[in-house]
Scaffold this motif. Structure first.
Motif, PDB file in Angstrom:
ATOM      1  N   SER A  23     -36.843   6.615  -2.197  1.00  0.00           N
ATOM      2  CA  SER A  23     -35.715   5.786  -1.793  1.00  0.00           C
ATOM      3  C   SER A  23     -35.000   6.436  -0.615  1.00  0.00           C
ATOM      4  O   SER A  23     -34.858   7.663  -0.559  1.00  0.00           O
ATOM      5  CB  SER A  23     -34.739   5.628  -2.960  1.00  0.00           C
ATOM      6  OG  SER A  23     -33.512   5.038  -2.521  1.00  0.00           O
ATOM      7  N   HIS A  25     -31.872   5.993  -0.104  1.00  0.00           N
ATOM      8  CA  HIS A  25     -30.542   6.304  -0.617  1.00  0.00           C
ATOM      9  C   HIS A  25     -30.672   7.121  -1.904  1.00  0.00           C
ATOM     10  O   HIS A  25     -31.644   6.969  -2.648  1.00  0.00           O
ATOM     11  CB  HIS A  25     -29.747   5.031  -0.911  1.00  0.00           C
ATOM     12  CG  HIS A  25     -29.455   4.217   0.304  1.00  0.00           C
ATOM     13  ND1 HIS A  25     -28.641   4.654   1.324  1.00  0.00           N
ATOM     14  CD2 HIS A  25     -29.887   2.984   0.673  1.00  0.00           C
ATOM     15  CE1 HIS A  25     -28.560   3.734   2.266  1.00  0.00           C
ATOM     16  NE2 HIS A  25     -29.315   2.716   1.899  1.00  0.00           N
ATOM     17  N   THR A  29     -24.347   9.110  -7.581  1.00  0.00           N
ATOM     18  CA  THR A  29     -23.084   9.245  -6.862  1.00  0.00           C
ATOM     19  C   THR A  29     -22.434  10.549  -7.323  1.00  0.00           C
ATOM     20  O   THR A  29     -22.797  11.086  -8.371  1.00  0.00           O
ATOM     21  CB  THR A  29     -22.136   8.063  -7.155  1.00  0.00           C
ATOM     22  OG1 THR A  29     -21.735   8.128  -8.548  1.00  0.00           O
ATOM     23  CG2 THR A  29     -22.812   6.728  -6.880  1.00  0.00           C
ATOM     24  N   THR A 172     -35.049   0.479  -0.301  1.00  0.00           N
ATOM     25  CA  THR A 172     -33.934   0.452   0.650  1.00  0.00           C
ATOM     26  C   THR A 172     -32.642  -0.024  -0.010  1.00  0.00           C
ATOM     27  O   THR A 172     -31.638  -0.201   0.664  1.00  0.00           O
ATOM     28  CB  THR A 172     -34.274  -0.465   1.833  1.00  0.00           C
ATOM     29  OG1 THR A 172     -34.558  -1.786   1.350  1.00  0.00           O
ATOM     30  CG2 THR A 172     -35.481   0.064   2.598  1.00  0.00           C
ATOM     31  N   ALA A 173     -32.676  -0.224  -1.316  1.00  0.00           N
ATOM     32  CA  ALA A 173     -31.500  -0.697  -2.049  1.00  0.00           C
ATOM     33  C   ALA A 173     -30.396   0.350  -2.035  1.00  0.00           C
ATOM     34  O   ALA A 173     -30.637   1.546  -1.845  1.00  0.00           O
ATOM     35  CB  ALA A 173     -31.893  -1.020  -3.491  1.00  0.00           C
ATOM     36  N   THR A 174     -29.159  -0.105  -2.239  1.00  0.00           N
ATOM     37  CA  THR A 174     -28.031   0.806  -2.311  1.00  0.00           C
ATOM     38  C   THR A 174     -28.089   1.611  -3.599  1.00  0.00           C
ATOM     39  O   THR A 174     -28.816   1.273  -4.540  1.00  0.00           O
ATOM     40  CB  THR A 174     -26.702   0.037  -2.276  1.00  0.00           C
ATOM     41  OG1 THR A 174     -26.586  -0.751  -3.475  1.00  0.00           O
ATOM     42  CG2 THR A 174     -26.624  -0.877  -1.053  1.00  0.00           C
ATOM     43  N   THR A 175     -27.302   2.662  -3.656  1.00  0.00           N
ATOM     44  CA  THR A 175     -27.264   3.488  -4.861  1.00  0.00           C
ATOM     45  C   THR A 175     -26.847   2.673  -6.080  1.00  0.00           C
ATOM     46  O   THR A 175     -27.437   2.807  -7.160  1.00  0.00           O
ATOM     47  CB  THR A 175     -26.308   4.672  -4.657  1.00  0.00           C
ATOM     48  OG1 THR A 175     -26.799   5.500  -3.598  1.00  0.00           O
ATOM     49  CG2 THR A 175     -26.173   5.503  -5.921  1.00  0.00           C
ATOM     50  N   GLU A 177     -27.253  -0.509  -6.610  1.00  0.00           N
ATOM     51  CA  GLU A 177     -28.361  -1.391  -6.979  1.00  0.00           C
ATOM     52  C   GLU A 177     -29.480  -0.602  -7.657  1.00  0.00           C
ATOM     53  O   GLU A 177     -30.092  -1.081  -8.618  1.00  0.00           O
ATOM     54  CB  GLU A 177     -28.884  -2.107  -5.738  1.00  0.00           C
ATOM     55  CG  GLU A 177     -27.900  -3.123  -5.168  1.00  0.00           C
ATOM     56  CD  GLU A 177     -28.288  -3.599  -3.791  1.00  0.00           C
ATOM     57  OE1 GLU A 177     -27.798  -4.681  -3.382  1.00  0.00           O
ATOM     58  OE2 GLU A 177     -29.072  -2.905  -3.100  1.00  0.00           O
TER      59      GLU A 177
END
Length: 201
Positions: A23, A25, A29, A172-175, A177
């Motif tokens: 990934s 990303h 978090t 390529t998804a956000t964290t 997602e």
């Protein structure tokens, strides 16, 4: 661990996004990250030093809070010498009571090993593993089930943002997602757990 090391070696050595579930990303978090001192130390693919072929050595990372530096070593069969095959930055994190390990290639290593023009083509992607045990004697991880992931994303291409390149793809998804997808498919997503054994105990 036989399934894990080849994937990590490729990513660490060349920072190309190939393998099981790379990934662009992170999967974590700062709020999700935990630090477990029991992970510090060396783990081998064998429970006796005489037969070991792979060693992962974790130590606390300098300059990055709650992070580990992971050095991966492998025995060269022909020469009988131990060789460092990759260095990663690792983060343990927890989602809804489940623990995961996020790994990415060490950027300093990439800068030292490759010419600047060549580096520009690399993306230090993140890999994800589920951590079942980081105890005093064993490290037990599951790699993502690549076959299941590939089938799922072919059938539901809009479920998680990704890019395909022939038989490879990267996320390529956000964290946010990524985390929602991990939790939604936790029951199907993982390979059978593989164990490594702490050295010196």
């Amino acid at each position: 661990m036989k399934k894990l090391l080849p994937i990590l070696t490729l990513v660490a050595a060349a920072a190309v996004l190939v393998g099981c579930l790379p990934s662009i990303h992170p999967f974590y978090t700062p709020e999700n990250v935990i630090f477990d001192g029991k992970l510090i130390g060396s783990f081998s693919d064998q429970d006796t030093n005489e037969k070991e072929k792979e060693v992962w050595q974790f130590r606390k990372a300098d300059g990055e809070e709650n992070a580990y530096r992971l050095e991966m070593q492998a025995l060269e069969v022909e020469s009988g010498k131990v060789k460092v095959v990759g260095e990663m930055v690792a983060h343990l994190f927890r989602l809804e009571g489940k623990t995961y390990l996020d790994l990415r290639p060490d950027r300093d290593l990439l800068e030292n090993e490759f010419a600047p023009w060549y580096q520009s083509a690399f993306i230090p992607g993140h890999l994800i593993f589920k951590a079942h045990n980081t105890g005093d004697r064993e490290l037990e991880l599951s790699a993502p089930h690549f076959g299941w992931i590939e089938k799922r994303l072919k059938a539901h291409p809009d479920e998680l943002a990704h890019v395909r390149d022939k038989n490879r793809f990267f996320l390529t998804a956000t964290t946010a997602e990524l985390q929602a997808w991990l939790l939604k498919h936790d029951g199907e997503l993982w390979e059978k757990p593989e164990k490594m054994f702490r050295r010196g105990k």
